[in-house]
Design a protein around this motif. Structure first.
Motif, PDB file in Angstrom:
ATOM      1  N   LEU A 123       0.703  -1.282   0.013  1.00  0.00           N
ATOM      2  CA  LEU A 123      -0.067   0.025   0.089  1.00  0.00           C
ATOM      3  C   LEU A 123       0.867   1.261  -0.146  1.00  0.00           C
ATOM      4  CD1 LEU A 123      -2.768   1.125   0.136  1.00  0.00           C
ATOM      5  CD2 LEU A 123      -2.641   1.063   2.667  1.00  0.00           C
ATOM      6  N   LYS A 124       1.923   1.221   0.773  1.00  0.00           N
ATOM      7  CA  LYS A 124       2.995   2.392   0.881  1.00  0.00           C
ATOM      8  C   LYS A 124       3.361   2.572  -0.520  1.00  0.00           C
ATOM      9  CE  LYS A 124       7.000   4.158   3.410  1.00  0.00           C
ATOM     10  NZ  LYS A 124       7.914   3.911   4.454  1.00  0.00           N
ATOM     11  N   ASN A 125       3.826   1.354  -1.133  1.00  0.00           N
ATOM     12  CA  ASN A 125       4.545   1.745  -2.411  1.00  0.00           C
ATOM     13  C   ASN A 125       3.444   2.306  -3.527  1.00  0.00           C
ATOM     14  OD1 ASN A 125       6.731   1.031  -4.433  1.00  0.00           O
ATOM     15  ND2 ASN A 125       4.958  -0.057  -5.459  1.00  0.00           N
ATOM     16  N   LEU A 126       2.246   1.837  -3.527  1.00  0.00           N
ATOM     17  CA  LEU A 126       1.248   2.163  -4.340  1.00  0.00           C
ATOM     18  C   LEU A 126       0.897   3.542  -4.231  1.00  0.00           C
ATOM     19  CD1 LEU A 126      -0.834   1.303  -6.380  1.00  0.00           C
ATOM     20  CD2 LEU A 126      -2.381   0.852  -4.449  1.00  0.00           C
ATOM     21  N   LEU A 127       1.054   4.224  -2.940  1.00  0.00           N
ATOM     22  CA  LEU A 127       0.541   5.559  -2.504  1.00  0.00           C
ATOM     23  C   LEU A 127       1.549   6.434  -3.147  1.00  0.00           C
ATOM     24  CD1 LEU A 127      -1.161   5.196   0.886  1.00  0.00           C
ATOM     25  CD2 LEU A 127      -2.369   5.715  -1.486  1.00  0.00           C
ATOM     26  N   LEU A 128       2.800   6.057  -2.578  1.00  0.00           N
ATOM     27  CA  LEU A 128       4.085   6.739  -3.353  1.00  0.00           C
ATOM     28  C   LEU A 128       4.219   6.943  -4.557  1.00  0.00           C
ATOM     29  CD1 LEU A 128       6.533   5.698  -0.346  1.00  0.00           C
ATOM     30  CD2 LEU A 128       5.461   7.977  -0.725  1.00  0.00           C
ATOM     31  N   THR A 129       3.928   5.981  -5.244  1.00  0.00           N
ATOM     32  CA  THR A 129       3.725   5.711  -6.848  1.00  0.00           C
ATOM     33  C   THR A 129       2.771   6.776  -7.609  1.00  0.00           C
ATOM     34  OG1 THR A 129       4.831   3.609  -6.891  1.00  0.00           O
ATOM     35  CG2 THR A 129       3.630   4.352  -8.786  1.00  0.00           C
ATOM     36  N   ALA A 130       1.403   6.803  -6.897  1.00  0.00           N
ATOM     37  CA  ALA A 130       0.439   7.600  -7.133  1.00  0.00           C
ATOM     38  C   ALA A 130       0.622   9.050  -6.927  1.00  0.00           C
ATOM     39  CB  ALA A 130      -0.813   7.169  -6.376  1.00  0.00           C
ATOM     40  N   MET A 131       1.638   9.543  -6.210  1.00  0.00           N
ATOM     41  CA  MET A 131       2.017  10.690  -5.846  1.00  0.00           C
ATOM     42  C   MET A 131       3.054  11.227  -6.649  1.00  0.00           C
ATOM     43  SD  MET A 131       1.824  10.479  -1.573  1.00  0.00           S
ATOM     44  CE  MET A 131       2.332  12.050  -1.354  1.00  0.00           C
ATOM     45  N   GLY A 132       3.466  10.336  -7.537  1.00  0.00           N
ATOM     46  CA  GLY A 132       4.393  10.773  -8.589  1.00  0.00           C
ATOM     47  C   GLY A 132       6.126  10.356  -8.152  1.00  0.00           C
ATOM     48  N   PHE A 133       6.128   9.482  -7.155  1.00  0.00           N
ATOM     49  CA  PHE A 133       7.560   9.118  -6.495  1.00  0.00           C
ATOM     50  C   PHE A 133       7.874   7.807  -7.317  1.00  0.00           C
ATOM     51  CE2 PHE A 133       6.062  11.751  -2.983  1.00  0.00           C
ATOM     52  CZ  PHE A 133       7.197  12.232  -2.700  1.00  0.00           C
ATOM     53  N   HIS A 134       9.265   7.888  -7.747  1.00  0.00           N
ATOM     54  CA  HIS A 134       9.729   6.778  -8.315  1.00  0.00           C
ATOM     55  C   HIS A 134      10.359   5.822  -7.067  1.00  0.00           C
ATOM     56  CE1 HIS A 134      11.689   3.914 -11.054  1.00  0.00           C
ATOM     57  NE2 HIS A 134      13.102   4.174 -10.480  1.00  0.00           N
ATOM     58  N   VAL A 135       9.612   4.702  -6.522  1.00  0.00           N
ATOM     59  CA  VAL A 135      10.010   3.934  -5.418  1.00  0.00           C
ATOM     60  C   VAL A 135      10.908   2.736  -5.934  1.00  0.00           C
ATOM     61  CG1 VAL A 135       9.244   2.749  -3.424  1.00  0.00           C
ATOM     62  CG2 VAL A 135       7.733   4.693  -4.572  1.00  0.00           C
ATOM     63  N   ARG A 136      12.020   2.745  -5.349  1.00  0.00           N
ATOM     64  CA  ARG A 136      13.017   1.505  -5.501  1.00  0.00           C
ATOM     65  C   ARG A 136      13.162   0.858  -4.148  1.00  0.00           C
ATOM     66  NH1 ARG A 136      17.374   1.659  -9.166  1.00  0.00           N
ATOM     67  NH2 ARG A 136      17.173  -0.404  -8.352  1.00  0.00           N
ATOM     68  N   HIS A 137      13.138  -0.602  -4.191  1.00  0.00           N
ATOM     69  CA  HIS A 137      13.392  -1.428  -3.195  1.00  0.00           C
ATOM     70  C   HIS A 137      14.620  -2.073  -2.902  1.00  0.00           C
ATOM     71  CE1 HIS A 137       9.134  -0.986  -1.874  1.00  0.00           C
ATOM     72  NE2 HIS A 137       8.565  -0.904  -3.052  1.00  0.00           N
ATOM     73  N   LEU A 138      15.071  -1.984  -1.719  1.00  0.00           N
ATOM     74  CA  LEU A 138      16.409  -2.617  -1.383  1.00  0.00           C
ATOM     75  C   LEU A 138      16.152  -3.734  -0.439  1.00  0.00           C
ATOM     76  CD1 LEU A 138      19.786  -0.717  -1.382  1.00  0.00           C
ATOM     77  CD2 LEU A 138      19.268  -2.996  -0.214  1.00  0.00           C
ATOM     78  N   SER A 139      16.035  -4.979  -0.765  1.00  0.00           N
ATOM     79  CA  SER A 139      15.593  -6.073   0.081  1.00  0.00           C
ATOM     80  C   SER A 139      16.727  -6.472   1.073  1.00  0.00           C
ATOM     81  CB  SER A 139      14.801  -7.229  -0.491  1.00  0.00           C
ATOM     82  OG  SER A 139      15.929  -7.982  -1.271  1.00  0.00           O
ATOM     83  N   TYR A 140      16.280  -6.995   2.250  1.00  0.00           N
ATOM     84  CA  TYR A 140      17.488  -7.394   2.982  1.00  0.00           C
ATOM     85  C   TYR A 140      18.161  -8.775   2.378  1.00  0.00           C
ATOM     86  CZ  TYR A 140      14.665 -11.382   5.012  1.00  0.00           C
ATOM     87  OH  TYR A 140      13.915 -12.229   5.008  1.00  0.00           O
ATOM     88  N   GLN A 141      17.375  -9.481   1.627  1.00  0.00           N
ATOM     89  CA  GLN A 141      17.808 -10.580   1.249  1.00  0.00           C
ATOM     90  C   GLN A 141      19.047 -10.316  -0.177  1.00  0.00           C
ATOM     91  OE1 GLN A 141      14.491  -9.923   0.930  1.00  0.00           O
ATOM     92  NE2 GLN A 141      13.421 -11.853   1.266  1.00  0.00           N
TER      93      GLN A 141
END
Length: 128
Positions: free
Chosen positions: A78-96
């Motif tokens: 949900l956080k990713n969806l909302l940030l993307t809808a707000m015009g942010f480019h979201v990158r995830h860096l996973s612990y794995q």
């Protein structure tokens, strides 16, 4: 010198909500010259890292995933969806991914590659 010590304490305090993994990755990003802001408050969210004005880096530790899976939790999605809808480019860096970079050389390469990918994603169309 005493004034400098106080500044260091203040810098450490603002990341007190950050996980140890987040702090380590932030330090590595700084080492390779990737300037960013940590723990940026945006509405109800703390953004792990912000690069420039529109790139958000979320450091996804184990709590971002359902137990014993690689599936992100609904709150993370949900956080990713909302940030993307707000015009942010979201990158995830996973612990794995991060834990697979065992050596300093691999961590440096990973951070440098991450930076390059962010810059390419932000380039105006036709200038990649």
């Amino acid at each position: 010198l005493a004034k400098a010590r106080k500044v260091n304490v203040a810098v450490d305090d603002y990341m007190s909500n950050s996980s140890r993994l987040h702090r380590r990755i932030s330090q590595w990003f700084t080492r390779v010259g990737l300037h960013h802001r940590s723990e940026v408050l945006l509405g109800p969210f703390f953004l792990d890292m912000v690069i420039g004005e529109r790139v958000v880096v979320e450091v996804d530790g184990p709590t971002h995933f359902y137990k014993d899976t690689n599936s992100r939790t609904s709150s993370s999605l949900l956080k990713n969806l909302l940030l993307t809808a707000m015009g942010f480019h979201v990158r995830h860096l996973s612990y794995q991914e991060w834990h697979q970079c065992g050596t300093a050389a691999k961590k440096t390469l990973y951070c440098s590659t991450f930076w390059r990918d962010v810059m390419v994603s932000q380039a105006p169309t036709g200038q990649e």
